[in-house]
Design an enzyme around this catalytic site. Sequence first.
Site, PDB file in Angstrom:
ATOM      1  CE1 TYR A  12      30.485  46.742  42.257  1.00  7.43           C
ATOM      2  CE2 TYR A  12      30.627  48.488  40.614  1.00  7.43           C
ATOM      3  CZ  TYR A  12      31.211  47.724  41.609  1.00  7.43           C
ATOM      4  OH  TYR A  12      32.531  47.957  41.961  1.00  7.43           O
ATOM      5  CB  THR A  18      33.459  51.691  41.406  1.00  8.46           C
ATOM      6  OG1 THR A  18      33.390  51.424  40.003  1.00  8.46           O
ATOM      7  CG2 THR A  18      32.026  51.805  41.923  1.00  8.46           C
ATOM      8  CD  GLU A  25      30.595  50.408  35.962  1.00  8.70           C
ATOM      9  OE1 GLU A  25      29.399  50.198  35.747  1.00  8.70           O
ATOM     10  OE2 GLU A  25      31.422  50.575  35.051  1.00  8.70           O
ATOM     11  CE  LYS A  41      31.650  48.491  45.287  1.00  9.39           C
ATOM     12  NZ  LYS A  41      32.790  48.320  46.207  1.00  9.39           N
TER      13      LYS A  41
HETATM   14  P1  NAP Z   1      36.935  40.869  43.268  1.00 10.53           P
HETATM   15  O1  NAP Z   1      38.138  40.245  42.660  1.00 10.53           O
HETATM   16  O2  NAP Z   1      35.594  40.528  42.746  1.00 10.53           O
HETATM   17  O3  NAP Z   1      36.974  40.497  44.831  1.00 10.53           O
HETATM   18  C1  NAP Z   1      35.858  40.703  45.648  1.00 10.53           C
HETATM   19  C2  NAP Z   1      36.136  40.135  47.018  1.00 10.53           C
HETATM   20  O4  NAP Z   1      34.968  40.336  47.833  1.00 10.53           O
HETATM   21  C3  NAP Z   1      36.410  38.620  47.033  1.00 10.53           C
HETATM   22  O5  NAP Z   1      37.401  38.351  48.005  1.00 10.53           O
HETATM   23  C4  NAP Z   1      35.068  38.052  47.475  1.00 10.53           C
HETATM   24  O6  NAP Z   1      35.160  36.805  48.122  1.00 10.53           O
HETATM   25  C5  NAP Z   1      34.646  39.120  48.476  1.00 10.53           C
HETATM   26  N1  NAP Z   1      33.229  39.062  48.801  1.00 10.53           N
HETATM   27  C6  NAP Z   1      32.177  38.994  47.942  1.00 10.53           C
HETATM   28  N2  NAP Z   1      31.023  38.956  48.629  1.00 10.53           N
HETATM   29  C7  NAP Z   1      31.349  38.998  49.950  1.00 10.53           C
HETATM   30  C8  NAP Z   1      30.598  38.972  51.155  1.00 10.53           C
HETATM   31  N3  NAP Z   1      29.265  38.898  51.156  1.00 10.53           N
HETATM   32  N4  NAP Z   1      31.270  39.035  52.332  1.00 10.53           N
HETATM   33  C9  NAP Z   1      32.609  39.077  52.357  1.00 10.53           C
HETATM   34  N5  NAP Z   1      33.382  39.086  51.250  1.00 10.53           N
HETATM   35  C10 NAP Z   1      32.754  39.062  50.059  1.00 10.53           C
HETATM   36  O7  NAP Z   1      37.068  42.452  43.276  1.00 10.53           O
HETATM   37  P2  NAP Z   1      38.378  43.353  43.046  1.00 10.53           P
HETATM   38  O8  NAP Z   1      38.557  43.527  41.578  1.00 10.53           O
HETATM   39  O9  NAP Z   1      39.464  42.851  43.886  1.00 10.53           O
HETATM   40  O10 NAP Z   1      37.851  44.755  43.583  1.00 10.53           O
HETATM   41  C11 NAP Z   1      38.030  45.132  44.938  1.00 10.53           C
HETATM   42  C12 NAP Z   1      36.994  46.176  45.296  1.00 10.53           C
HETATM   43  O11 NAP Z   1      37.152  47.330  44.477  1.00 10.53           O
HETATM   44  C13 NAP Z   1      35.547  45.754  45.112  1.00 10.53           C
HETATM   45  O12 NAP Z   1      34.793  46.370  46.129  1.00 10.53           O
HETATM   46  C14 NAP Z   1      35.156  46.334  43.766  1.00 10.53           C
HETATM   47  O13 NAP Z   1      33.770  46.561  43.716  1.00 10.53           O
HETATM   48  C15 NAP Z   1      35.953  47.614  43.776  1.00 10.53           C
HETATM   49  N6  NAP Z   1      36.395  48.126  42.474  1.00 10.53           N
HETATM   50  C16 NAP Z   1      37.075  47.319  41.626  1.00 10.53           C
HETATM   51  C17 NAP Z   1      37.556  47.840  40.437  1.00 10.53           C
HETATM   52  C18 NAP Z   1      38.346  47.006  39.477  1.00 10.53           C
HETATM   53  O14 NAP Z   1      38.497  47.429  38.318  1.00 10.53           O
HETATM   54  N7  NAP Z   1      38.872  45.860  39.890  1.00 10.53           N
HETATM   55  C19 NAP Z   1      37.369  49.208  40.151  1.00 10.53           C
HETATM   56  C20 NAP Z   1      36.701  50.001  41.066  1.00 10.53           C
HETATM   57  C21 NAP Z   1      36.234  49.451  42.241  1.00 10.53           C
HETATM   58  P3  NAP Z   1      35.089  35.417  47.287  1.00 10.53           P
HETATM   59  O15 NAP Z   1      36.469  35.183  46.770  1.00 10.53           O
HETATM   60  O16 NAP Z   1      34.676  34.440  48.318  1.00 10.53           O
HETATM   61  O17 NAP Z   1      34.079  35.613  46.195  1.00 10.53           O
HETATM   62  O1  F7E Z   2      33.064  44.981  31.619  1.00 12.41           O
HETATM   63  C1  F7E Z   2      31.745  44.969  28.181  1.00 12.41           C
HETATM   64  C2  F7E Z   2      30.788  45.215  29.323  1.00 12.41           C
HETATM   65  O2  F7E Z   2      32.809  43.239  33.355  1.00 12.41           O
HETATM   66  C3  F7E Z   2      33.680  46.020  30.902  1.00 12.41           C
HETATM   67  C4  F7E Z   2      34.449  45.823  37.883  1.00 12.41           C
HETATM   68  O3  F7E Z   2      35.706  45.607  38.439  1.00 12.41           O
HETATM   69  O4  F7E Z   2      35.214  47.771  36.713  1.00 12.41           O
HETATM   70  C5  F7E Z   2      34.597  46.500  36.524  1.00 12.41           C
HETATM   71  O5  F7E Z   2      33.311  46.648  35.962  1.00 12.41           O
HETATM   72  C6  F7E Z   2      32.884  46.352  29.649  1.00 12.41           C
HETATM   73  C7  F7E Z   2      31.377  46.496  29.893  1.00 12.41           C
HETATM   74  O6  F7E Z   2      33.967  45.417  33.910  1.00 12.41           O
HETATM   75  C8  F7E Z   2      31.753  41.409  27.575  1.00 12.41           C
HETATM   76  O7  F7E Z   2      29.449  45.342  28.831  1.00 12.41           O
HETATM   77  C9  F7E Z   2      31.595  43.206  26.396  1.00 12.41           C
HETATM   78  O8  F7E Z   2      30.889  47.600  29.168  1.00 12.41           O
HETATM   79  O9  F7E Z   2      35.116  43.797  32.515  1.00 12.41           O
HETATM   80  P1  F7E Z   2      33.751  44.256  32.846  1.00 12.41           P
HETATM   81  P2  F7E Z   2      33.055  46.645  34.384  1.00 12.41           P
HETATM   82  O10 F7E Z   2      31.625  46.359  34.174  1.00 12.41           O
HETATM   83  O11 F7E Z   2      33.612  47.877  33.784  1.00 12.41           O
HETATM   84  C10 F7E Z   2      34.472  48.692  37.532  1.00 12.41           C
HETATM   85  C11 F7E Z   2      35.260  49.968  37.659  1.00 12.41           C
HETATM   86  C12 F7E Z   2      34.069  48.097  38.830  1.00 12.41           C
HETATM   87  O12 F7E Z   2      33.923  48.802  39.826  1.00 12.41           O
HETATM   88  C13 F7E Z   2      33.602  46.689  38.815  1.00 12.41           C
HETATM   89  O13 F7E Z   2      33.662  46.107  40.114  1.00 12.41           O
HETATM   90  O14 F7E Z   2      33.018  45.272  28.744  1.00 12.41           O
HETATM   91  N1  F7E Z   2      31.733  43.589  27.681  1.00 12.41           N
HETATM   92  N2  F7E Z   2      31.582  41.871  26.306  1.00 12.41           N
HETATM   93  C14 F7E Z   2      31.841  42.493  28.438  1.00 12.41           C
HETATM   94  N3  F7E Z   2      32.026  42.356  29.771  1.00 12.41           N
HETATM   95  C15 F7E Z   2      32.133  41.099  30.256  1.00 12.41           C
HETATM   96  N4  F7E Z   2      32.352  40.931  31.584  1.00 12.41           N
HETATM   97  N5  F7E Z   2      32.029  39.994  29.437  1.00 12.41           N
HETATM   98  C16 F7E Z   2      31.837  40.090  28.085  1.00 12.41           C
HETATM   99  O15 F7E Z   2      31.745  39.086  27.381  1.00 12.41           O
END
Ligand code: NAP
Ligand code: F7E
Length: 368
Positions: free
Chosen positions: A150, A126, A128, A154
């Site tokens: 987190y 990620t 992050e 990671k």
């Molecule tokens: P997501 O929607 O939060 O999905 C996470 C998945 O992990 C869900 O299916 C969840 O199951 C499962 N999970 C959580 N805890 C688990 C456990 N203990 N054992 C088995 N499964 C578990 O995440 P996503 O947005 O699809 O992201 C996919 C991956 O990419 C994640 O690893 C995330 O950290 C990473 N990532 C995401 C982004 C982004 O912007 N979306 C960017 C960079 C990296 P439940 O449905 O049961 O909760």
């Molecule tokens: O926050 C700000 C918050 O929760 C984005 C995950 O998929 O992408 C995701 O992580 C920004 C942050 O995503 C609210 O403080 C303001 O600065 O949508 P977010 P994230 O933290 O960037 C990365 C790449 C991953 O890997 C992660 O798994 O938005 N923010 N106000 C808020 N965020 C939330 N959630 N809610 C608010 O009300």
Amino acid sequence: MVKRALITGITGQDGPYLAKLLLSKGYKVYGTYRRTSTPNFWRLQQLGIIHRITLIPADLSDMSSLLEAVTTADPHEIYNLAAQSFVGNSFDAPLLTTEIDGSGATRFLEIIRHLGKNIKFYQASTSELYGATRQSPQNENTPFSPNSPYAAAKLYSFHMTRIYRNAYGIFACNGILFNHESPLRGLEFVTRKITNSVAKIKLGLQKELRLGNLETKRDWGFAPEYVHAMWLMMQQKKADDFVIATGETHSVGEFAQEAFAAAGLDWRTYVKADQRLLRPLDVTHLCGDPSKAGRVLDWKPKVTFGELVKLLVRADMERWQKYLNGEIFAWDAPNYPSELDIVSRTVSREGKKPATKIAKLIGRLHRG
Ligand code: NAP
Ligand code: F7E
């Protein structure tokens, strides 16, 4: 030969898009899910692929279940997408996050090492990881500086993936993906929180939207394009790590402004800053440089920021309209107490069914 893939996190945002892509390429797809007291398959249902996937119960914190999943699927490729992925929550549950997001990947790498089979491994790393960095844009050579439990978890799985690649010759790669969004995004993430609220405000179901830090900047792309990059990484001759991003950055405030404008509303009227939503530590500026992915994988993002915001707003408008029309369909809002509250208030205000007055309102909206 039919290729077999095992996807962890099949119930999340990325899992179903990746599964759909792999099915279209002729793969047999296995997906792991956690046993929960209420089934959570709405995304697979929405994409219409739930019956085409072999579901296996497994938890990333439980080695035996992962071993069982790998021996059942006998995969050529493992995509490890499962995670406690909400950064904000990782401050409340740092140890759980470490167990899943950190050690989970090592469990898979150990299984692959011990089985001695040629199984390719994709780790969902990620942006992050860059956390507090001052360098922009960030690429594969930018030093990591995690700013949350987190990201720290990671970071561990990132390095273990790299270490197993170098130490044991396992095909193991890290996709360093920047934020990617879609109509399947969870409601707790800021983009979907905003677009869901825009839809409800437009329909008269919500009055205001409370957000935390409006200044933080993210590089937001479109999730279906990002899962394609995951697959491309796994088809290379040599395993490597890649940044996947758009190269453009926008603040949360800009996202909100664009989303409200897409519904013909002025965001300043509805958005309220709420200190309680600030994180103990945040990542203030992310902007990825995907040029290596462009060069090696021939991958480029297509959906622009403006298009992304509009498609998310449209999807949430359609869902709330369908709900108010009394249609039954798979979605997530009914699982959230905050959404249910709004739904029940609407129903009681309007009488037994959320019909007449609201249907008229929708009619007016359709007419512009
Ligand atoms: P997501 O929607 O939060 O999905 C996470 C998945 O992990 C869900 O299916 C969840 O199951 C499962 N999970 C959580 N805890 C688990 C456990 N203990 N054992 C088995 N499964 C578990 O995440 P996503 O947005 O699809 O992201 C996919 C991956 O990419 C994640 O690893 C995330 O950290 C990473 N990532 C995401 C982004 C982004 O912007 N979306 C960017 C960079 C990296 P439940 O449905 O049961 O909760
Ligand atoms: O926050 C700000 C918050 O929760 C984005 C995950 O998929 O992408 C995701 O992580 C920004 C942050 O995503 C609210 O403080 C303001 O600065 O949508 P977010 P994230 O933290 O960037 C990365 C790449 C991953 O890997 C992660 O798994 O938005 N923010 N106000 C808020 N965020 C939330 N959630 N809610 C608010 O009300």
